[in-house]
Each structure stands twice: as structure tokens, then as C-alpha cells.
Design a protein around this motif. Structure first.
Motif, mmCIF file in Angstrom:
data_model
loop_
_atom_site.group_PDB
_atom_site.id
_atom_site.type_symbol
_atom_site.label_atom_id
_atom_site.label_comp_id
_atom_site.label_asym_id
_atom_site.label_seq_id
_atom_site.Cartn_x
_atom_site.Cartn_y
_atom_site.Cartn_z
ATOM 1 N N ILE A 283 95.134 97.095 29.648
ATOM 2 C CA ILE A 283 95.464 96.030 29.424
ATOM 3 C C ILE A 283 96.213 95.026 30.258
ATOM 4 C CG2 ILE A 283 96.974 94.822 27.467
ATOM 5 C CD1 ILE A 283 96.896 97.262 25.927
ATOM 6 N N LEU A 284 95.610 94.010 30.685
ATOM 7 C CA LEU A 284 96.011 93.168 31.620
ATOM 8 C C LEU A 284 96.577 91.788 31.169
ATOM 9 C CD1 LEU A 284 96.364 92.283 34.761
ATOM 10 C CD2 LEU A 284 94.130 91.376 34.617
ATOM 11 N N GLY A 285 97.785 91.708 31.229
ATOM 12 C CA GLY A 285 98.441 90.465 30.391
ATOM 13 C C GLY A 285 98.494 89.427 31.455
ATOM 14 N N ILE A 286 98.489 88.205 30.947
ATOM 15 C CA ILE A 286 98.586 86.926 31.710
ATOM 16 C C ILE A 286 99.754 86.148 30.909
ATOM 17 C CG2 ILE A 286 97.489 84.820 32.466
ATOM 18 C CD1 ILE A 286 95.082 86.149 32.692
ATOM 19 N N ALA A 287 100.824 85.934 31.790
ATOM 20 C CA ALA A 287 101.847 84.904 31.133
ATOM 21 C C ALA A 287 101.958 83.672 31.857
ATOM 22 C CB ALA A 287 103.196 85.575 31.413
ATOM 23 N N GLY A 288 102.503 82.563 31.265
ATOM 24 C CA GLY A 288 102.650 81.400 31.850
ATOM 25 C C GLY A 288 102.794 80.438 30.743
ATOM 26 N N LEU A 289 103.217 79.239 30.992
ATOM 27 C CA LEU A 289 103.804 78.158 30.054
ATOM 28 C C LEU A 289 102.545 77.632 29.587
ATOM 29 C CD1 LEU A 289 106.646 76.595 32.007
ATOM 30 C CD2 LEU A 289 106.865 78.359 29.978
ATOM 31 N N MET A 290 102.504 76.784 28.317
ATOM 32 C CA MET A 290 101.498 76.095 27.668
ATOM 33 C C MET A 290 101.254 75.050 28.951
ATOM 34 S SD MET A 290 102.250 74.975 24.082
ATOM 35 C CE MET A 290 103.020 76.304 23.420
ATOM 36 N N GLY A 291 99.647 75.126 29.044
ATOM 37 C CA GLY A 291 99.175 74.076 30.122
ATOM 38 C C GLY A 291 98.988 74.720 31.531
ATOM 39 N N ALA A 292 99.336 76.205 31.593
ATOM 40 C CA ALA A 292 99.122 76.635 33.059
ATOM 41 C C ALA A 292 97.786 77.044 33.208
ATOM 42 C CB ALA A 292 99.892 77.933 33.078
ATOM 43 N N GLY A 293 96.851 76.866 32.394
ATOM 44 C CA GLY A 293 95.362 77.106 32.504
ATOM 45 C C GLY A 293 94.941 78.462 32.162
ATOM 46 N N ARG A 294 95.732 79.033 31.284
ATOM 47 C CA ARG A 294 95.250 80.349 30.780
ATOM 48 C C ARG A 294 94.348 80.652 29.931
ATOM 49 N NH1 ARG A 294 100.686 82.347 28.369
ATOM 50 N NH2 ARG A 294 100.386 80.303 27.773
ATOM 51 N N THR A 295 94.293 79.573 28.907
ATOM 52 C CA THR A 295 93.128 79.437 28.121
ATOM 53 C C THR A 295 91.934 79.044 28.636
ATOM 54 O OG1 THR A 295 94.817 79.125 26.022
ATOM 55 C CG2 THR A 295 92.628 78.137 25.698
ATOM 56 N N GLU A 296 92.116 77.985 29.491
ATOM 57 C CA GLU A 296 91.008 77.350 30.205
ATOM 58 C C GLU A 296 90.211 78.570 30.939
ATOM 59 O OE1 GLU A 296 93.894 76.052 30.085
ATOM 60 O OE2 GLU A 296 93.489 74.041 29.334
ATOM 61 N N LEU A 297 90.954 79.647 31.595
ATOM 62 C CA LEU A 297 90.350 80.729 32.148
ATOM 63 C C LEU A 297 89.669 81.433 31.162
ATOM 64 C CD1 LEU A 297 90.169 82.307 34.768
ATOM 65 C CD2 LEU A 297 92.577 83.465 34.184
ATOM 66 N N ALA A 298 90.342 81.546 30.253
ATOM 67 C CA ALA A 298 89.733 82.655 29.219
ATOM 68 C C ALA A 298 88.256 82.075 28.556
ATOM 69 C CB ALA A 298 90.493 82.917 28.015
ATOM 70 N N HIS A 299 88.306 80.780 28.433
ATOM 71 C CA HIS A 299 87.299 80.235 28.118
ATOM 72 C C HIS A 299 86.006 80.247 29.093
ATOM 73 C CE1 HIS A 299 88.941 77.250 24.753
ATOM 74 N NE2 HIS A 299 89.103 78.545 24.522
ATOM 75 N N ALA A 300 86.519 79.855 30.410
ATOM 76 C CA ALA A 300 85.500 80.198 31.387
ATOM 77 C C ALA A 300 84.841 81.343 31.668
ATOM 78 C CB ALA A 300 86.221 79.581 32.826
ATOM 79 N N ILE A 301 85.730 82.504 31.462
ATOM 80 C CA ILE A 301 84.979 83.858 31.386
ATOM 81 C C ILE A 301 83.935 84.104 30.449
ATOM 82 C CG2 ILE A 301 85.583 86.314 31.416
ATOM 83 C CD1 ILE A 301 88.150 85.787 32.929
ATOM 84 N N TYR A 302 84.427 83.500 29.346
ATOM 85 C CA TYR A 302 83.573 83.757 27.953
ATOM 86 C C TYR A 302 82.327 82.597 27.970
ATOM 87 C CZ TYR A 302 82.656 84.474 23.005
ATOM 88 O OH TYR A 302 82.035 84.917 21.861
ATOM 89 N N GLY A 303 82.454 81.580 28.926
ATOM 90 C CA GLY A 303 81.273 80.983 28.991
ATOM 91 C C GLY A 303 81.479 79.541 27.900
ATOM 92 N N LEU A 304 82.558 79.496 27.449
ATOM 93 C CA LEU A 304 82.871 78.093 26.387
ATOM 94 C C LEU A 304 82.881 76.991 27.358
ATOM 95 C CD1 LEU A 304 85.372 79.373 23.842
ATOM 96 C CD2 LEU A 304 83.187 78.005 23.323
ATOM 97 N N GLU A 305 83.794 77.022 28.438
ATOM 98 C CA GLU A 305 83.641 75.793 29.346
ATOM 99 C C GLU A 305 83.465 76.731 30.636
ATOM 100 O OE1 GLU A 305 87.530 73.765 28.800
ATOM 101 O OE2 GLU A 305 87.594 75.205 27.021
ATOM 102 N N PRO A 306 82.147 76.780 31.202
ATOM 103 C CA PRO A 306 82.092 77.623 32.524
ATOM 104 C C PRO A 306 82.761 77.012 33.452
ATOM 105 C CG PRO A 306 80.061 77.264 31.309
ATOM 106 C CD PRO A 306 80.940 76.350 30.600
ATOM 107 N N ALA A 307 83.231 77.891 34.475
ATOM 108 C CA ALA A 307 83.660 77.397 35.723
ATOM 109 C C ALA A 307 82.998 76.615 36.679
ATOM 110 C CB ALA A 307 84.534 78.749 36.484
ATOM 111 N N ASP A 308 83.692 75.864 37.547
ATOM 112 C CA ASP A 308 82.778 75.061 38.755
ATOM 113 C C ASP A 308 82.379 76.038 39.654
ATOM 114 O OD1 ASP A 308 83.528 72.984 36.995
ATOM 115 O OD2 ASP A 308 85.064 72.382 38.285
ATOM 116 N N SER A 309 83.136 76.716 40.017
ATOM 117 C CA SER A 309 82.791 77.558 41.223
ATOM 118 C C SER A 309 83.665 78.826 41.068
ATOM 119 C CB SER A 309 83.017 77.085 42.372
ATOM 120 O OG SER A 309 84.472 76.918 42.734
ATOM 121 N N GLY A 310 83.140 80.123 41.827
ATOM 122 C CA GLY A 310 83.636 81.287 42.017
ATOM 123 C C GLY A 310 82.722 82.213 41.285
ATOM 124 N N GLU A 311 83.158 83.471 41.074
ATOM 125 C CA GLU A 311 82.162 84.552 40.786
ATOM 126 C C GLU A 311 82.734 85.309 39.706
ATOM 127 O OE1 GLU A 311 79.291 87.013 43.595
ATOM 128 O OE2 GLU A 311 81.131 87.949 43.409
#
Lengths: 492, 316
Positions: A283-311
Motif C-alpha cells: 500500500i503506497l500512500g500519497i499525502a498532500g493538500l487539496m490541489g496538490a495534483g494527487r487526484t490528477e495523477l490518479a486520473h492520469a494513470i487510469y486514463g481519465l485525463e492522460p498525462a502529457d509526457s512520461g511513462e
């Protein structure tokens, strides 16, 4: 007799679907002062502000304006009684002029009822802008202004409503350093004019620059109110966290091989330079305040809003994930942070929602589906009258269990959980915690995003911290504290 | 708090059984008002009259379930009709080619609607409004603006009867049955409901929302093609000016049948009842020699009343 404070809140409580957001909240605001309200995500700040702005109706408690009790039914009521809120997300009319934005809702009329006296409106805007010394032409189109200028116009608009209390919710989020200085100048002028300001922010430096009084909230309760000069940063963080160390689960043996690897993932304006690995059974936890980009990261990995670059590598294989359908096929499932938006189809039954992501064949075997649904309802202890009950009729906790069960039914290797216990009562929370641990034990790789530090500390094997779109720390949950996490999470 | 097992109240009974009860009551009233109503001949006649609207309404149900709308149906009916009629003249082509061409013409229009809505993100109202005009124009081009007649008897026989049963009624029944099976028993049907109920959650659940839209609009167009064939066969001509306003009649029937305009909620059984209700009322008023002017008023009131009930169901 001393004059009553300009705004006083007593014993305010508010629950959402059985979850208490405010318990006995208290706030006393004085004219000509800046009152900062602080607290972790979910401490109840926003709920309290929304109650004051007339967006939520409290369950019980009292709001007094200059000693007079007040019942706010809607934002219009609040405005009429002199309480204005500058929202974090501004809501200007981009195609109207500055003067029209300032005058909206109380346009001066002449000749005919409803015939707007443009000249008078323009003059009024000019006067108000001059009062704050803001060099903005009232004739300009709102959409052509910078964010900082729009914010100033919003403040001027509040003044136009003769606001005596102005609530500012994270007003500096989108501002540059110079613009922040300009905003603070405006705040100084407002103070001189006798306006009370309630200021919400996470930024320490800013808070100590602007605050006269600081109130700390935690778990929907009022913790303390003190003059700002009596507090320093570490004391403030201690007050915000203020819990006893949580009981931690006994750590399990070493996790398995790498399931998910993220390299230099970047999505412009949301997050950048994100690299980490996640192993089976971990279980890898990710902490951060609202707006830190955590949800966006999750969405990128799941393909809801794909990332611009990276692997993204799954089991070592670079994988392109343009849509959730591809993510699911690759063995990734997501329990999103916004349950209503991404989690379920409200009018569909529990049964239909449960199987929505995992139907393999074109023809639905009704009997097998019913049996499967009943099995899941039992396994996850979902409280329903029958599997045909629409999900919208369930409580938040049970809705969340349906969403988790739906994700688990896809039999994923990698499960991303974004705020899995948000808005859920204590009992259901414990069950969901136990469930997450069980899933990891069974070999699933779990990415857990949460704003509740005790939850992260208790469940995670490793802990990442994000701040403003970047990874700022990797911590060992066994050897860290909430204070340390917050230090890495707070903007500087 | 979590479970709510209140006794079914009067209003919820009314919601489930309101339409069949209304149909029965109106049927009973009509049979008292006019002796000719409750005869086999007349009832078969009603079925024949509603079959084209029924075929269209099934397609509209699919589109409304996904939260869209299709205004192009009437024009597509005319286009499919004249395309089929041009090929069916003097027995130039075998019937199955004529039928395939008519259905294909409709499906093409539907597929274009689908592309414009799902790819172009044009609101379905606008996209299908454009198709409504364009398909009408194309129908006039194909037919040179004149009715296409002298159709081969092999083709016009499709508008006739099989034993005592009118073939259009059989077609309607088959279409409705197919749609019911798909919606109830196929994953596709589940996905159609999900896309209309919450498109974002549907996407997050791994459903290809765009593909569902394409399928639904194409199917709706194809059904308009079928309706066009039936109409051409029944009237033994392909009329470029046929079908004006058909889409609105179909939408009215679907909405009366309880399908929500905001998507995600609806049933084929409701649509069939809606179609029958409109048909029975039209037929009854015809028998009673009520002027068609008044009939239009009655229909309007029914449409508004049904949606009124629908909205209040959603808000309660």
C-alpha cells in the motif's frame, strides 16, 4: 455597553448524510480585523464559510450579525446582511464589463423599471475602484483582466453590496508574489474602512503577514482562537494535527515484484516530474493538500485525463493508457475521489452498478448476475433492501462500498483509491480500512490517496508527499509524524 | 437510515401501473362510446395505424436513454422511402435489395448523426436538426421532387397482411422485441442505460461512451429506414414530402411511456404503451367523428401532462 462583534457564530452544527462536518463550531469576528481560519483538509473550514455565505443551512446553532440573530436561506440573504464570499474559483461574467460585473444584481435603474442606467453604474464602479486605489478601467471586458485583477473586482463587488464581512477562500492560489502584495494592500485599506475579513489559507508565511487573529479548527470543532502574535508556525501545525499518535497496523512481510512504475509523468498545470514504483501486496500512500495534483495523477494513470509526457510501466512493460477501458484491460482499477461524478450511475440498481465494469460477455446471465451481486453485498456488508435498490438511495458509506466492490470485481492487479473514506461515518470507515489491508494482503498493489493523515499513517507501507504538483518527500510511516508530513505538504 | 422499505404508496403504484390503467380506462370508455371500437377489425386497424410510429419510437427510446434526441426521423423516413421506391420500380431489383437499400439509407443518416454528436460534440438537438433538413433535401433530390410510384407488387405486398395480421404490425412487434432483448439481456443495453445515467461514471467504468452513441444513433436511423420502407409499401409510393412531424409523434409516445428526457431511465414496454395510448385515442376520436383540429389539442395536452408527471416523479 461594549459594541457586539460584527459577526458571531455559536454552537453551529452541520451534517451531510449522517457525517458531521461541523460540531459546535465557534467564531467571533471583529470589524477592521483579519481573522484567519486554519485547519487540515476536512477540518470544517469550508463548510463553516459556506454556511456563513448562505450556501449551506446549518442543522443547529446561531449566527449573529452585530448582535442580531440571522437566518440565511441563500447567498442572496447573506449578501443583504453584509456577508460576501470571494470564492477560490472566481465566477465572473467574462463577457460583461467590469462595471457590469460590479453592479450585477443591483443595477441602478432609470426611466423604466428594469431600464439600466449605465452611466450611473459606471460612475459607481469608478468610485468603488478609486476607494481601493485600484487602477482598473470599469469599461474593460472582464475576460480581458488578469486573475488578480478579477479577484480585486470581486472584492470591489462585495464592497458594492456594502459588505461588512468579506470571506476570502485561499485568495492567493493563482496570484504572483507582486499581485499578493497588491492584494494585501487592498486588505489593509479594507481594514481601515472597518471591514472584517475572514481569511482562509494554508500558506504559513502569508498567514503571519496578514492575520490579526487566528482560529484553528479540527474535525469540525473549534480548537482555539488566539491573537496571531501569540502563535508561531510549529505551534500552529501542532494545533491543527493535535491527535494522539494513531494505532498502526502490524506491517506485513516484504512486498512482491513491481506492479506499477511511473517515470517522469507530467501533465501541464497539474503535476510534473512524478516518478515512483508500486509493488504487489504493497500500500503506497500519497499525502498532500487539496490541489496538490494527487487526484490528477490518479486520473492520469487510469486514463481519465492522460498525462502529457512520461511513462507508465505495468509489470515492467511500458503501457499507453488513453482511456479507462484500456486501464481496466491492463489490470488497473480506480475508486475515484468524486463518488457522484465517476463512481456510479445513480438511478441504476446496486446490482447493475456492481457489474458495470466487469461484464465480459455480451449476453447478461441474469441469474448469475443476481447471485454475484448478492455475494458482493454480503462480502462488503453493503446495507441495502435488495440488489434492485437504486444506488442513489443508499447512504454515502454504502455507496462507497458499491464503488469499491465494482472496482474489485474487475479483478485488478493495481487498485487506485482516491479518498476512499471521504464523507463516510466512523463505522464504515473502519470496515473500509480493514478491506484495503485485506486486498493488499491478497497481492493487490494499492495506491492510496488520502487527506486524512491518520488513515495514511495507519495503512501505508510507504508514504509519498505531494506539494503543488511535485513529489516532495518519501517517508516511512513507522518513523514519521503528521507534523513532518504537513511540513512537506504545505506550500512555502 | 440506509434502507427505506416504506409500503408502496399510491403514487408509486400509479407510476408503475398508471399507463396500462389509463390505456384500459380509455379503451373501456371508447367501447362504451362507440360500438365499432371493440371489434377485431378495428383493433387490428389501430395496430396498423400505430406501427410506423411504434417502429420510430423504439429507435427514439434508445437515443433518449443515452440522453440524446433525434429530430431527423421524419425526413429519414421520406429519404428511405424514395430510395427504396426508386429501386422497386417495375421490379428492377429483388425485394431484399430494395429493403437493404432503404435500411442502409436510414442507417447512414443515423451514423452521420452519431459521428457529429460523439466526435464533433455537437448537441444532438442541433446535429439531428441539421440532418432533418439535409435528409429532406436529399429525398427531394433523389426523387426529383416528385412521388415515386409504379412500385413492384413484390414490394408493396410488404404493406399488406399476412393472414389477418398486417405485416407492418409484425415488423413493429419484431423490432420492439429485439430492442427489449438488447436492453434487458445484453451488456450493450446496460451500457446504454449507464451512458445516459452518468456519462462520466460510464467512461470511468471502462465503457466506450462514443461507441455506444454511434450504435444508438445508427440503430435509430436504421429503424427510420424500416419505417420508411413500411410507409412506402403501404402507400405504394415513395413520397419525398412524407413523414413531416413523425419524429415529434415518436418522441411524444416515448416520453408518455416514461422515458426520461435526461437519459438513463426508460423501458421499451413503456414506449409500446405510449404508442398504443396515442393510437387508441386517435382512433377513438376518429370513430366519434371529432375534428382533427380538436384531436391535435388533445394530443398536445396528453404530451404535456405525461412529461409533467415525469418531472414530478424525478423531483419527489
Amino acid at each position: 455597553m461594549p459594541t457586539p462583534p460584527i459577526l458571531e457564530v455559536n454552537q453551529l452544527t452541520k451534517s451531510f448524510a449522517g457525517v458531521r462536518a461541523l460540531v459546535d463550531a465557534k467564531l467571533v469576528v471583529e470589524a477592521g480585523k483579519v481573522h484567519v481560519v486554519m485547519g487540515e483538509n476536512g477540518a470544517g473550514k469550508s463548510t463553516l464559510m459556506k454556511v456563513l455565505a448562505g450556501l449551506h443551512t446549518p442543522d443547529s446553532g446561531q449566527i449573529l450579525v452585530q448582535g442580531e440573530p440571522l437566518h440565511l436561506r441563500n447567498p442572496h440573504d447573506a449578501l443583504r446582511r453584509g456577508i460576501a464570499m470571494i470564492h477560490q474559483e472566481l465566477m465572473p461574467f467574462l463577457d460583461l464589463s467590469v462595471a457590469e460585473n460590479i453592479g450585477i444584481g443591483r443595477e441602478p435603474c432609470r426611466w423604466f423599471p428594469g431600464w439600466i442606467d449605465r452611466a450611473a453604474m459606471h460612475r459607481e464602479a469608478e468610485t468603488l475602484l478609486a476607494r481601493l486605489g485600484v487602477p482598473i478601467d470599469p469599461a474593460r471586458r472582464m475576460g480581458d483582466l488578469s486573475v488578480a485583477e478579477m479577484q480585486t473586482v470581486e472584492i470591489v463587488k462585495a464592497l458594492g453590496h456594502k459588505a461588512s464581512v468579506i470571506i476570502m477562500d485561499e485568495p492567493t492560489t493563482a496570484l504572483s508574489a507582486r499581485e499578493v502584495t497588491a492584494l494585501f494592500q487592498v486588505i489593509e485599506d479594507l481594514k481601515k474602512a472597518g471591514v472584517a475579513i475572514i481569511y482562509i489559507s494554508h500558506k504559513m508565511a502569508e498567514i503571519f503577514r496578514v492575520a490579526d487573529t487566528i482560529t484553528v479548527m479540527r474535525d469540525g470543532r473549534h480548537i482555539t482562537t488566539r491573537p496571531a502574535w501569540l502563535l508561531d508556525e510549529s505551534e500552529l501545525i501542532r494545533l491543527m494535527v493535535g491527535r494522539d499518535p494513531v494505532e498502526r497496523a502490524i506491517k506485513k512481510p516484504t512486498p512482491g515484484e513491481t506492479a506499477l512504475e511511473v517515470r517522469d509523468l507530467e501533465s501541464s498545470g497539474k503535476f510534473h516530474n512524478i516518478s515512483f514504483t508500486l509493488k504487489r501486496g504493497e500500500i503506497l500512500g500519497i499525502a498532500g493538500l487539496m490541489g496538490a495534483g494527487r487526484t490528477e495523477l490518479a486520473h492520469a494513470i487510469y486514463g481519465l485525463e492522460p498525462a502529457d509526457s512520461g511513462e507508465i510501466r505495468i509489470h515492467g512493460k511500458p503501457t499507453h493508457i488513453p482511456t479507462p477501458a484500456v486501464a481496466l484491460a491492463a489490470g488497473i482499477a480506480l475508486v475515484g475521489e468524486d463518488r457522484k461524478r465517476h463512481g456510479f450511475v445513480p438511478k441504476m440498481s446496486v446490482r447493475e452498478n456492481l457489474t458495470l465494469s466487469s461484464m465480459k460477455r455480451g449476453w447478461i446471465h441474469q441469474r448469475a448476475e443476481r447471485a454475484l451481486a448478492d455475494e458482493q453485498i454480503r462480502a462488503f456488508d453493503i446495507k441495502v433492501s435488495s440488489h434492485d435498490q437504486p444506488v442513489e438511495k443508499l447512504s454515502g458509506g454504502n455507496q462507497q462500498k458499491v464503488v469499491i466492490a465494482k472496482a474489485v470485481l474487475t479483478n485488478p492487479d493495481i487498485l487506485i483509491l482516491d479518498e476512499p473514506t471521504r464523507g463516510i461515518d466512523i463505522g464504515a470507515k473502519g470496515e473500509i480500512h480493514a478491506l484495503i489491508t485485506r486486498l493488499a494482503r491478497s497481492g493487490m498493489a494499492v495506491l492510496l490517496i488520502s487527506s486524512e493523515l491518520p488513515e495514511l499513517l495507519a495503512l501505508s507501507d510507504r508514504l509519498l508527499v505531494m506539494r503543488e504538483g511535485e513529489l516532495t518527500a518519501e517517508l516511512d510511516p513507522l518513523h514519521t509524524t503528521e507534523e513532518e508530513i504537513l511540513r512537506h505538504a504545505m506550500p512555502v | 437510515m440506509t434502507t427505506n422499505q416504506a409500503q408502496p404508496r399510491f403514487s408509486s403504484i400509479l407510476q408503475t401501473w398508471g399507463l396500462p390503467i389509463a390505456l384500459l380506462l380509455i379503451g373501456a370508455a371508447m367501447s362504451f362510446a362507440h360500438p365499432a371500437f371493440l371489434t377485431t377489425t378495428n383493433l387490428i386497424n389501430v395496430a396498423r395505424q400505430v406501427s410506423i410510429n411504434g417502429i420510430l419510437a423504439v429507435g427514439v427510446t434508445l437515443v433518449l436513454l443515452t440522453g440524446g434526441v433525434d429530430l431527423s426521423l421524419g425526413s429519414v423516413v421520406a429519404l428511405a422511402g424514395v430510395v427504396a421506391a426508386s429501386l422497386a420500380q417495375a421490379g428492377a431489383y429483388p425485394v431484399f435489395i430494395v429493403v437493404a437499400a432503404g435500411v442502409a439509407a436510414g442507417a447512414c443518416c443515423g451514423a452521420i448523426n452519431g459521428v457529429v454528436v460523439t466526435r464533433g460534440r455537437v448537441p444532438s438537438f442541433i446535429a439531428t436538426l441539421g440532418m432533418m433538413t439535409a435528409a429532406r433535401g436529399l429525398a427531394l433530390v433523389v426523387s426529383n421532387g416528385r412521388p415515386v410510384s409504379n412500385l413492384s407488387p413484390d414490394f408493396t405486398r410488404l404493406g399488406g397482411d399476412l393472414g389477418r395480421l398486417p405485416i407492418p404490425v409484425i415488423v413493429f412487434a419484431v423490432v420492439a422485441l429485439l430492442a427489449w432483448v438488447v436492453l434487458k439481456h445484453f451488456r450493450l443495453g446496460r451500457h446504454i442505460h449507464a451512458v445516459g445515467g452518468n456519462p462520466e461514471a460510464a467512461r470511468a467504468a471502462g465503457i466506450r461512451v462514443g461507441a455506444i452513441g454511434m450504435i444508438v444513433y445508427t440503430a435509430c436511423g436504421a429503424l427510420a429506414g424500416v419505417a420508411g420502407l413500411v410507409l412506402a409499401a403501404r402507400t405504394t409510393t415513395g413520397q419525398p414530402n412524407a413523414g413531416v412531424g413523425y419524429e415529434l409523434d415518436a418522441i411524444a409516445a416515448v416520453v408518455i411511456g416514461g422515458t426520461s428526457l435526461s437519459g438513463g431511465v426508460g423501458r421499451i414496454s413503456g414506449t409500446i404503451l405510449g404508442v398504443l395510448l396515442i393510437g387508441v385515442i386517435n382512433n377513438g376520436l376518429d370513430l366519434l367523428a371529432v375534428s382533427s383540429y380538436y384531436q391535435a389539442i388533445v394530443k398536445g395536452v396528453i404530451i404535456i401532462g405525461a412529461v409533467w408527471l415525469d418531472r414530478n416523479r424525478q423531483h419527489s
